[in-house]
Design an enzyme around this catalytic site. Structure first.
Site, PDB file in Angstrom:
ATOM      1  N   ILE A  40       4.704  -3.989  11.567  1.00 51.74           N
ATOM      2  CA  ILE A  40       6.078  -4.085  12.075  1.00 51.74           C
ATOM      3  C   ILE A  40       6.465  -2.850  12.913  1.00 51.74           C
ATOM      4  CG2 ILE A  40       7.342  -3.029  10.138  1.00 51.74           C
ATOM      5  CD1 ILE A  40       8.249  -6.389  11.676  1.00 51.74           C
ATOM      6  N   HIS A  43      -4.715  -2.200   2.409  1.00 51.41           N
ATOM      7  CA  HIS A  43      -4.637  -2.789   3.743  1.00 51.41           C
ATOM      8  C   HIS A  43      -5.486  -1.984   4.725  1.00 51.41           C
ATOM      9  CE1 HIS A  43      -1.225  -0.010   3.223  1.00 51.41           C
ATOM     10  NE2 HIS A  43      -1.375   0.305   4.497  1.00 51.41           N
ATOM     11  N   GLU A  47       1.772   4.688   2.137  1.00 54.85           N
ATOM     12  CA  GLU A  47       3.153   4.204   2.219  1.00 54.85           C
ATOM     13  C   GLU A  47       3.352   2.935   1.396  1.00 54.85           C
ATOM     14  OE1 GLU A  47       5.832   2.329   5.693  1.00 54.85           O
ATOM     15  OE2 GLU A  47       4.555   3.982   6.362  1.00 54.85           O
TER      16      GLU A  47
END
Ligand code: AMP
Length: 130
Positions: free
Chosen positions: A30, A93, A88
């Protein structure tokens, strides 16, 4: 509580989806460092990527390889860079980033803010190549 990425993989939170199968999910970051910056995750929630068992880890890497091939076809770039940090969001990922030079892998500078329309367009272009 489920991680934000578990909710994305379950379709409970919207994402700019690139691809999925029963075990893995790929979607646009994002806050991209470059257009086409994609995250690849296991649907099963595990914080630290190296805590995945060998089979799930190998499957994640193979899925990421297919996604990287699609990114390379869809986004003009010399290479697709790979990074894993995970400080974070506590859900394993892999970052896949189209790059032309090493400094394009810059997580510390200003991030891009493509419009929702542009994000949709990019996700569609990459998804088309899967
Ligand atoms: P890190 O955990 O340091 O590898 O970074 C997590 C990445 O997830 C960052 O690049 C964020 O921009 C990205 N991110 C966080 N929330 C979302 C979201 N809802 N959809 C897509 N990407 C996200």
């Amino acid at each position: 509580m489920a991680s934000i990425f578990s909710k994305i993989a379950a379709g409970e939170i919207p994402s700019y989806k690139i691809a999925e199968n029963d075990r893995y999910y790929a979607f646009l970051d994002i806050n991209p460092v470059a257009e086409g910056h994609t995250l690849v995750i296991p649907k099963r929630e595990e914080d630290y990527i190296f805590d995945l068992d060998d089979d799930e880890y190998a499957g994640l890497q193979l899925f990421a390889k297919r996604v990287a091939e699609a990114i390379k076809k869809a986004m003009p770039c010399k290479r697709v860079g790979v990074a894993v940090m995970g400080l974070e969001v506590p859900h394993a990922h892999i970052h896949l980033i189209p790059i032309n030079k090493e400094s394009d892998m810059n997580f510390f500078g200003d991030k891009l803010s493509p419009s929702p329309e542009r994000m949709k367009e990019i996700a569609g272009k990459i998804a088309e190549q899967m």
